[in-house]
Design an enzyme around this catalytic site. Structure first.
Site, PDB file in Angstrom:
ATOM      1  CG  ASP A  13      -5.852  -4.439   8.822  1.00 18.00           C
ATOM      2  OD1 ASP A  13      -4.831  -4.639   8.162  1.00 18.00           O
ATOM      3  OD2 ASP A  13      -6.145  -5.085   9.841  1.00 18.00           O
ATOM      4  CE  LYS A  16      -0.834   1.531   8.439  1.00 15.03           C
ATOM      5  NZ  LYS A  16      -1.906   0.783   9.094  1.00 15.03           N
ATOM      6  N   GLY A  40       0.528  -5.529   6.043  1.00 11.18           N
ATOM      7  CA  GLY A  40       0.170  -5.919   4.691  1.00 11.18           C
ATOM      8  C   GLY A  40      -0.507  -4.745   4.019  1.00 11.18           C
ATOM      9  CG  HIS A  41       0.949  -1.216   3.299  1.00  7.36           C
ATOM     10  ND1 HIS A  41       1.994  -0.329   3.370  1.00  7.36           N
ATOM     11  CD2 HIS A  41       0.369  -1.199   4.493  1.00  7.36           C
ATOM     12  CE1 HIS A  41       2.022   0.208   4.577  1.00  7.36           C
ATOM     13  NE2 HIS A  41       1.055  -0.311   5.273  1.00  7.36           N
ATOM     14  CD  GLN A 224       2.311  -3.493  12.546  1.00 14.32           C
ATOM     15  OE1 GLN A 224       3.274  -2.902  12.976  1.00 14.32           O
ATOM     16  NE2 GLN A 224       2.393  -4.283  11.501  1.00 14.32           N
ATOM     17  N   GLY A 302      -5.302 -13.802   6.146  1.00 21.12           N
ATOM     18  CA  GLY A 302      -6.617 -14.226   5.670  1.00 21.12           C
ATOM     19  C   GLY A 302      -7.680 -14.228   6.761  1.00 21.12           C
ATOM     20  CE  LYS A 331     -11.960  -1.157   2.775  1.00 20.38           C
ATOM     21  NZ  LYS A 331     -11.420  -2.389   3.388  1.00 20.38           N
ATOM     22  CG  ASP A 333     -16.160   2.632  -1.093  1.00 21.41           C
ATOM     23  OD1 ASP A 333     -15.291   3.161  -0.380  1.00 21.41           O
ATOM     24  OD2 ASP A 333     -16.046   1.496  -1.589  1.00 21.41           O
ATOM     25  CB  VAL A 414     -15.159   7.137  -3.083  1.00 25.63           C
ATOM     26  CG1 VAL A 414     -15.543   8.298  -2.197  1.00 25.63           C
ATOM     27  CG2 VAL A 414     -14.301   7.608  -4.256  1.00 25.63           C
TER      28      VAL A 414
END
Ligand code: IMP
Length: 426
Positions: A13, A16, A40-41, A224, A302, A331, A333, A414
């Protein structure tokens, strides 16, 4: 043209999807080399969000061929559903090629994944319950069914019969569950799914080598991440494949000399889903802020992710494990919310300072992070496109990461949009 590997440096997570999507623009092939729909992308294009599980991100570019390599485990029903969902939104999936050697996830793999987790009780691993581990276990035990078996009804039935005899015994005698009906499984796989999957099956190893020989760009997309790697991760709290860059070779059919660039994706902080050690984990209000600002809930399940500060000890080790040639930091930001930010530069264990990941995992469970605290930047970064647009404190934060990890940071995310990133120059 040698290949580029994209690999997560933490527990998954890291963002990627967005980076592979960005790199995919220049790629002829984008190959998934391990994992399955436990991944999950999320990619945001023109305000639309695409959540991909099995199909490589390259599918969004008409010139790119998405490939599911031999190292992946495939639930054909999920693959078909994902293709249909993309087609319904106007994305052409006809270029997708799937390796005949990839293993199939079967209904009993889900049953066993769920039943095993249940029976482990408080020791459960927190798997995605998608049958990933049991499918890889069958591959290693040599009783797996492969994608190519969908093309031969006789072989499919024979292999299913052998596997199911054992699985039904395990389900009934160990887990007290009902036996599965082989005829029904064969009907769904052979009659419903095989006709849809058959046109996708191809010689993926041949394709990759033809592209490399022709001087075209090939990207190997890991799912992963490093610390979920079966060999190098925080075992047993890992996935059952090798996301580390070495896995890109076996999972796609190339050798190490075909790779010349390894992009390691690191989130500006760290998250993990499921159980397992996490030295820099934070709790309380700080954790809530990271989770809410970073939308740290599983794309797939989730589940709320466990957050923590960036761990440079682990990042430096990941750089070694994967031969990472550059780091993409995502990330950044999210950290703008804080007055100061922390980086873990060492661990403390029984009065000693450790600067590398301890080989004995019991130690990793008990280390205390040693932090350096840096001033925050407070400003909104979402419009930054160049290094100079970042506040000085943010640049310092990024530089310190590169210095400790011993790899340059070339990209800084960002915001969630496709274009929200800075090409970082130290
Ligand atoms: P499995 O891959 O479903 O067997 O789950 C094993 C471990 O890997 C669990 O801790 C999962 O939460 C974790 N995991 C699997 N896939 C992902 C992913 O794509 N992102 C983050 N964690 C994952």
């Amino acid at each position: 043209m040698p290949a580029t590997v994209v690999v997560g440096t933490q527990w998954g997570d890291e963002g990627k999807g967005k980076l592979t999507d960005l790199l995919a623009r220049d790629m002829r092939l984008v190959v998934r080399y391990q994992g399955g729909h436990n991944a999950g992308h999320t990619i945001v294009v023109g305000g639309e969000t695409f959540a991909l599980q099995l199909i490589p991100s390259g599918v969004l570019y008409p010139e790119t061929v998405p490939v599911i390599g031999n190292g992946v485990v495939v639930d054909p029903a999920v693959l078909v559903a994902e293709c249909d969902a993309l087609e319904a939104r106007g994305i052409d999936t006809s270029r997708l090629v799937v390796s005949g050697n990839a293993h199939l996830i079967m209904p009993y793999h889900y049953e066993i994944d769920r039943a095993t987790e249940r029976s482990l009780g408080k020791n459960k691993l927190g798997t995605t319950k998608r049958g990933i581990g049991p499918a890889y276990a069958d591959k290693a035990a040599r009783i797996g069914l492969r994608v190519q078996d969908l093309l031969d009804e006789k072989i499919f039935r024979q292999k299913l019969d052998v596997a199911l005899r054992e699985k039904n015994l395990v389900l009934a005698k160990v887990f007290n569950r009902l036996a599965l009906d082989g005829r029904e499984i064969a009907r769904v796989y052979l009659e419903q799914l095989a006709p849809r999957i058959a046109p996708m099956i191809g010689d993926t190893v041949g394709l990759v080598h033809e592209a490399l020989d022709a001087g075209e760009n090939v990207m190997l997309e890991g799912a992963q991440a490093t610390y979920l790697d079966l060999d190098h991760g925080t075992y047993p709290y890992v996935t059952s494949s090798n996301p580390t860059a070495g896995g890109a070779c076996t999972g796609s059919g190339i050798g190490p000399r075909d790779i010349n660039r390894v992009v390691g994706i690191a989130k500006a902080y760290v998250t993990r889903v499921g159980a397992g050690p996490f030295p820099t984990e934070v709790e309380g209000e700080l954790a809530d802020t990271l989770v809410e600002r970073g939308h740290e809930y599983g794309t797939n399940t989730g589940r709320r992710r466990r957050p923590g500060w960036l761990d440079l000890v682990m990042l430096r080790h990941a750089v070694r494990l994967n031969s990472i040639s550059e780091i993409a930091l995502t990330k950044l930001d999210v950290l703008s919310a804080f007055e100061s930010v922390k980086l873990c530069v060492a661990y403390e264990y029984e009065g000693e300072r450790l600067t590398s990941v301890p080989y004995h995992q019991s130690v990793l469970h008990r280390v205390r992070p040693v932090y350096e605290e840096l001033p925050g930047w407070g400003d909104d970064l979402s419009g930054a496109t160049e290094t100079g647009d970042l506040p000085a404190a943010a640049r310092d934060y990024v530089r310190m990461i590169a210095e400790y990890a011993k790899a340059p940071v070339t990209y800084v995310g960002v915001g969630p949009g496709r274009e929200q990133y800075v090409r970082f120059a130290a």
